[in-house]
Design a protein around this motif. Structure first.
Motif, PDB file in Angstrom:
ATOM      1  N   SER A   1       2.634   1.708  -3.367  1.00  0.00           N
ATOM      2  CA  SER A   1       1.727   2.234  -4.396  1.00  0.00           C
ATOM      3  C   SER A   1       1.509   3.728  -4.222  1.00  0.00           C
ATOM      4  O   SER A   1       1.496   4.490  -5.204  1.00  0.00           O
ATOM      5  N   GLU A   2       1.328   4.162  -2.995  1.00  0.00           N
ATOM      6  CA  GLU A   2       1.119   5.593  -2.730  1.00  0.00           C
ATOM      7  C   GLU A   2       2.350   6.397  -3.120  1.00  0.00           C
ATOM      8  O   GLU A   2       2.239   7.479  -3.721  1.00  0.00           O
TER       9      GLU A   2
ATOM     10  N   LYS B   1       0.828  -1.206   0.000  1.00  0.00           N
ATOM     11  CA  LYS B   1       0.000   0.000   0.000  1.00  0.00           C
ATOM     12  C   LYS B   1       0.868   1.264   0.000  1.00  0.00           C
ATOM     13  O   LYS B   1       0.634   2.197  -0.767  1.00  0.00           O
TER      14      LYS B   1
END
Length: 461
Positions: free
Chosen positions: A334-335, A331
């Motif tokens: 990806s950010e 996560k």
């Protein structure tokens, strides 16, 4: 009188500026983007009067791409493809009987289109003489469709087993594909790479098992969620299957891996002491992020990009790969990637919209696992006889850096043969530049030099 002459002169000038011809864009056209990628353009008009454009590249798996926006009138055409951030604009040149225009996709390149008639279409049809010879010639081996299980994930893998004529048991190999949704023949640009390899080996007295990747063709399972390690499990299932056959000499069973398969073969050898040998065809010998960066650099240069554009792309992907290898959770990665690509677009380092496409590619389970892999520890564990082949013109797994890496990582193994084969590309075709744009244009599927190097070495083990 003077006023009349001026008026007549003006009328003459106006009439002279009008074309004495008018070419309608509707029709079939063909051209090559600065000699690199061929395109066939099919320009049609619907009953309602709307123009439509469909594009097929004979050099790019013949996928049909539909243009989003189309503008056409006499002697002029323009269309765009949002998915690829590409557009083309051209004017008709009566002298050359061609559309002369510019294809823009990150950079502006000349594209001349001429009529795609039957003769031009026939000229695009590439011959595959090795496959044609296999289809026509009598075989001195048997070939049968088989299936076997990867019990670990409960999937069925479908393949073809070729067995030499005569009394066995025979030396044998499992063929392990490169990256991508490959079938048992590793079909690339209409070349059936593994068919030609299997035919040669079985003709020389070596049994061969080749199979469809999970989720591809007749094999079950989910291809999209699979990683290199999942494909390694499938390859091990293929080896286990051959262990059940009395026709196979269990003391002379090995694996041939091409490209990504060249990562997988050492994994199997390191974990399976009973495996007799492995052959690495364009197998990576250094970290995969380093391989991809060099692959990108060489490919962009081969495609005519300027040194400045190449350096800009290198900077973007070096940072992206660094983020992926940071150790953060998916996560967070990806950010960080999204934020970085957004900024790269603002800075002009990426074309507008390119960041989202790159993020989608890098977030795939396969890519997340692949980009982190270092083959060095596994190569160091391999004790089996190993043949390492790389093409001099390979731009995807460049020869020097990867052969040097394999040589260093396998220095403790005294039974390693390393060969750089002159003038061969990543598919082991005899090539001119090594660019992937050549793959489909080359008639040869697999160089006899590479074929003979493998069969001769295997029979000595």
């Amino acid at each position: 009188m003077k006023k009349l002459l001026i008026t007549c002169g003006t009328l003459f000038a106006l009439s002279a500026s009008l074309p004495a011809f008018a070419e309608d864009p509707v029709g079939d056209w063909t051209g090559s983007i600065e000699g690199m990628i061929r395109l066939n353009i099919f320009f049609t008009k619907t009953p309602s009067g709307q123009h439509e454009v469909n594009i097929i590249s004979p050099d790019d798996d013949k996928e049909t791409i539909k243009a989003d926006k189309v503008e056409a009138r006499e002697n002029f055409m323009r269309f765009s493809i949002a998915k690829y951030n590409a557009n083309y604009e051209a004017k008709w040149d009566e002298t050359q009987k061609a559309w002369l225009g510019t294809w823009t996709q990150g950079q502006s390149l000349k594209l001349k289109l001429t009529r795609l008639d039957a003769e031009a279409l026939a000229a695009q049809t590439q011959r595959r003489p090795q496959e044609e010879a296999i289809a026509k010639s009598p075989r001195n081996y048997s070939s049968k469709d088989v299936s076997f299980q990867n019990a670990k994930v409960k999937i069925s893998l479908a393949g073809t087993l070729t067995l030499p004529q005569g009394k066995g048991p025979f030396p044998a190999v499992v063929l392990v594909h490169g990256s991508g949704p490959n079938d048992r023949d590793e079909t690339i640009k209409d070349h059936k790479f593994f068919l030609v390899l299997a035919d040669h080996l079985s003709t020389q007295g070596i049994a061969v098992l080749r199979y469809d990747k999970r989720g591809i063709a007749a094999s079950t399972g989910d291809y999209k969620s699979a990683t290199t390690f999942d494909f390694a499990d499938d390859a091990q299932a293929a080896v286990d299957y051959l262990r059940t056959h009395s026709e196979i000499n269990q003391d002379k069973l090995g694996v041939i891996g091409h490209s990504e398969g060249g990562l997988i073969a050492p994994m199997l050898a390191a974990n399976n002491p009973k495996l007799k040998f492995i052959v690495l065809m364009a197998g990576p010998g250094v970290r995969t992020d380093a391989v991809l960066l060099e692959q990108s650099r060489l490919t962009l240069l081969a495609n005519g990009e300027s040194q400045a554009e190449v350096e800009k792309a290198q900077k973007v992907f070096r940072e992206a790969y660094s983020i992926m290898n940071s150790g953060a959770d998916n996560k967070t990665i990806s950010e960080r990637l999204k934020a970085y690509f957004d900024q790269a677009e603002k800075n002009g380092d990426l074309d507008k919209g390119a960041g989202a496409k790159q993020l989608s590619r890098l977030e795939r389970p396969w890519f997340r696992a692949f980009i982190k892999y270092d083959p060095a520890p596994t190569l160091a564990k391999v004790k089996q006889a190993t043949l390492v082949l790389n093409g001099e013109l390979d731009l995807q797994v460049p020869a020097k850096m990867n052969l040097d890496g394999i040589r260093a990582n396998m220095k403790a193994n005294k039974n390693v043969v390393i060969k750089e084969l002159p003038k061969l590309n990543h598919l082991f075709q005899t090539a001119t530049t090594g660019s992937s744009a050549e793959y489909g244009k080359i008639d040869e599927t697999l160089s006899p030099t590479a074929l003979e190097a493998m069969s001769g070495w295997i029979l000595q083990q």
